[in-house]
Design a protein around this motif. Sequence first.
Motif, PDB file in Angstrom:
ATOM      1  N   UNK A   1      54.682  39.568 -25.964  1.00  0.00           N
ATOM      2  CA  UNK A   1      55.987  39.065 -26.395  1.00  0.00           C
ATOM      3  C   UNK A   1      56.870  40.219 -26.856  1.00  0.00           C
ATOM      4  N   UNK A   2      56.297  41.154 -27.599  1.00  0.00           N
ATOM      5  CA  UNK A   2      57.078  42.294 -28.073  1.00  0.00           C
ATOM      6  C   UNK A   2      57.521  43.192 -26.916  1.00  0.00           C
ATOM      7  N   UNK A   3      56.725  43.281 -25.890  1.00  0.00           N
ATOM      8  CA  UNK A   3      57.128  44.029 -24.699  1.00  0.00           C
ATOM      9  C   UNK A   3      58.368  43.382 -24.089  1.00  0.00           C
ATOM     10  N   UNK A   4      58.370  42.069 -24.000  1.00  0.00           N
ATOM     11  CA  UNK A   4      59.546  41.356 -23.478  1.00  0.00           C
ATOM     12  C   UNK A   4      60.747  41.584 -24.401  1.00  0.00           C
ATOM     13  N   UNK A   5      60.553  41.447 -25.708  1.00  0.00           N
ATOM     14  CA  UNK A   5      61.649  41.643 -26.669  1.00  0.00           C
ATOM     15  C   UNK A   5      62.232  43.046 -26.541  1.00  0.00           C
ATOM     16  N   UNK A   6      61.361  44.025 -26.392  1.00  0.00           N
ATOM     17  CA  UNK A   6      61.823  45.403 -26.284  1.00  0.00           C
ATOM     18  C   UNK A   6      62.703  45.585 -25.054  1.00  0.00           C
ATOM     19  N   UNK A   7      62.331  44.933 -23.966  1.00  0.00           N
ATOM     20  CA  UNK A   7      63.086  45.076 -22.722  1.00  0.00           C
ATOM     21  C   UNK A   7      64.293  44.150 -22.640  1.00  0.00           C
TER      22      UNK A   7
ATOM     23  N   UNK B   1      52.074  28.507 -29.608  1.00  0.00           N
ATOM     24  CA  UNK B   1      52.825  29.667 -29.135  1.00  0.00           C
ATOM     25  C   UNK B   1      53.210  29.489 -27.668  1.00  0.00           C
ATOM     26  N   UNK B   2      52.294  29.007 -26.863  1.00  0.00           N
ATOM     27  CA  UNK B   2      52.563  28.804 -25.446  1.00  0.00           C
ATOM     28  C   UNK B   2      53.708  27.801 -25.250  1.00  0.00           C
TER      29      UNK B   2
ATOM     30  N   UNK C   1      56.045  33.101 -20.052  1.00  0.00           N
ATOM     31  CA  UNK C   1      54.836  32.276 -20.154  1.00  0.00           C
ATOM     32  C   UNK C   1      53.681  32.707 -19.245  1.00  0.00           C
ATOM     33  N   UNK C   2      53.920  33.097 -18.000  1.00  0.00           N
ATOM     34  CA  UNK C   2      52.784  33.490 -17.146  1.00  0.00           C
ATOM     35  C   UNK C   2      52.013  34.718 -17.650  1.00  0.00           C
TER      36      UNK C   2
END
Length: 146
Positions: free
Chosen positions: A12-18, A44-45, A56-57
């Motif tokens: 999730x943090x990887x997504x937030x960062x990007x 969470x899902x 989600x995937x």
Amino acid sequence: MNNLLLHNLKEIMLYFRNHPEDAGLGRTITGLKSCILSDNNDTLFVIINQNIPKLAPYLFMSKDVVSFDDTEHPEIEWFICDSLDIMSDSVEKGESRLVYELSDMLQEIPDLEYWKYRKNIRQFWKVYVKPVKRKWNLVKLKCPKR
């Protein structure tokens, strides 16, 4: 907190960062914090599907996870939740650069086994947290002590 939830936090943090300006971040942060406090990866899902469905995937849902004894290391959970509170405020204020840096820091949260030793906690703090804390003057962010 369990290893599965921790792994999903990293994703999730990887997504937030990007995507620090994504409209779904605020609701996702609130839901993520409640999942961490309740140790509930299933919820969470659902939260991710509602707010950031393209993420989600990448989440894992396995039931075979190693739980982390919160009574032994509650400071890690507090640290993550404090960081998420700061991130939530940053999303509301439109400070996407701080959202980027906090998510980059949280993405580097090590596996739970890593936290067993004080030396590891100090190293994580020195390399990942201290620069962000100093740059943004984040008084609320406290070092997880052991």
